[in-house]
Design an enzyme around this catalytic site. Structure first.
Site, PDB file in Angstrom:
ATOM      1  N   GLU A 152       0.829  -1.205   0.000  1.00  9.11           N
ATOM      2  CA  GLU A 152       0.000   0.000   0.000  1.00  9.11           C
ATOM      3  C   GLU A 152       0.866   1.259   0.000  1.00  9.11           C
ATOM      4  OE1 GLU A 152      -2.182  -1.019   3.490  1.00  9.11           O
ATOM      5  OE2 GLU A 152      -2.866  -2.844   2.486  1.00  9.11           O
ATOM      6  N   GLU A 155      -3.864  -9.760   3.307  1.00  4.11           N
ATOM      7  CA  GLU A 155      -4.812  -9.516   4.396  1.00  4.11           C
ATOM      8  C   GLU A 155      -5.932 -10.558   4.459  1.00  4.11           C
ATOM      9  OE1 GLU A 155      -3.009  -5.398   3.705  1.00  4.11           O
ATOM     10  OE2 GLU A 155      -3.450  -7.198   2.529  1.00  4.11           O
TER      11      GLU A 155
END
Length: 268
Positions: free
Chosen positions: A122, A142
């Site tokens: 990210e 995730e």
């Protein structure tokens, strides 16, 4: 912080922020995310800085959030000691790093070796430019542990690589290599392993040699252009052109062109 988990060094107009937990693949904690935000804010206050490079020590760029802190948080959730409100406050510290990367007055380059996973990927997606070693790995694991993407990943990814590919990475948790990341638009340049910083340094030096106000305005214009109408973008382009045309740097750049020499930009 007991150890300096993010190193900062300056080379002329370029600032380097280097993740410094190689024994943990530079995995971050809430405390280190907060520190990153502070450092980026300090850099933004120095208008003599023309480019920032993010890099990592050891075998990884940034392998996400520290698993031991995740374990501790999960124990707190299970026992009822950790509230959603506290998680939101910690999340703010993480997300402030993405906010600062985009707010920063100058471009940010990620020099990626090894792993850029979860919050590390990210962070890469939030940067302006990405140089990656051929053996680098990118991904969002995730879903493998039952949580969701954070730190702007769902905002940046569809804009950079398209919605279909963003969905694939988010839904599967699978990793991609640097060549695939380059093909889909997440990475700008793929280099041989071990030369990531060298290439990022060359790229940063080139950017730093350009007229700083023009570069800064291009960063803002390109970001705004993703979220505005054509007419609004054209209006902003006009104002930016007028602003830069009236600078000493414009006069210097034009003079250098006609005199066949390198321009010496001052940011004025």
């Amino acid at each position: 912080m007991s150890e300096e988990r993010i190193l900062i060094r300056r080379e002329g107009h370029v600032v380097w922020l280097i993740f410094n937990r190689p024994e943990r693949l530079n995995a971050m904690t809430v405390e280190s995310w907060s520190r990153m935000g502070e450092l980026l804010a300090e850099v933004d206050a120095d208008r003599d800085v023309r480019c920032v490079v993010l890099a990592g020590e050891g075998r990884a760029f940034l392998a996400g959030h520290d698993v031991e802190e995740i374990r501790s948080h999960n124990e707190g959730i299970a026992s009822g000691a950790l509230s959603g409100a506290q998680l939101r406050r910690w999340q703010q510290a993480l997300q402030d790093s993405a906010r600062w990367i985009r707010r920063l007055h100058c471009p940010v380059i990620a020099a990626v070796q090894g792993y850029a996973l979860g919050a590390g990927c990210e962070t890469v997606a939030a940067c302006d430019l990405v140089v990656a070693g051929r053996d680098a790995q990118f991904g969002f694991p995730e879903v493998n542990i039952g949580v969701t993407i954070t730190n702007g990943g769902t905002y940046f990814l569809p804009r950079q690589i398209g919605l279909a590919k963003a969905r694939e990475l988010a839904y599967t948790g699978e990793f991609i290599d640097a060549e695939e990341a380059h093909r889909i638009g997440l990475v700008n340049r793929v280099v041989e392993p071990g030369t990531e910083r060298e290439e990022a340094e060359r790229l940063a030096a080139r950017i730093a040699s350009r007229a700083p106000l023009a570069v800064q305005l291009h960063k803002t214009m390109l970001d705004r252009g993703l979220e505005t109408s054509l007419e609004a973008a054209l209006d902003f382009e006009t104002e930016a052109l007028v602003q830069t045309a009236m600078t000493r740097d414009n006069l210097e750049g034009a003079a250098a062109f006609f005199e066949k020499r390198d321009p010496q930009f001052t940011g004025e």
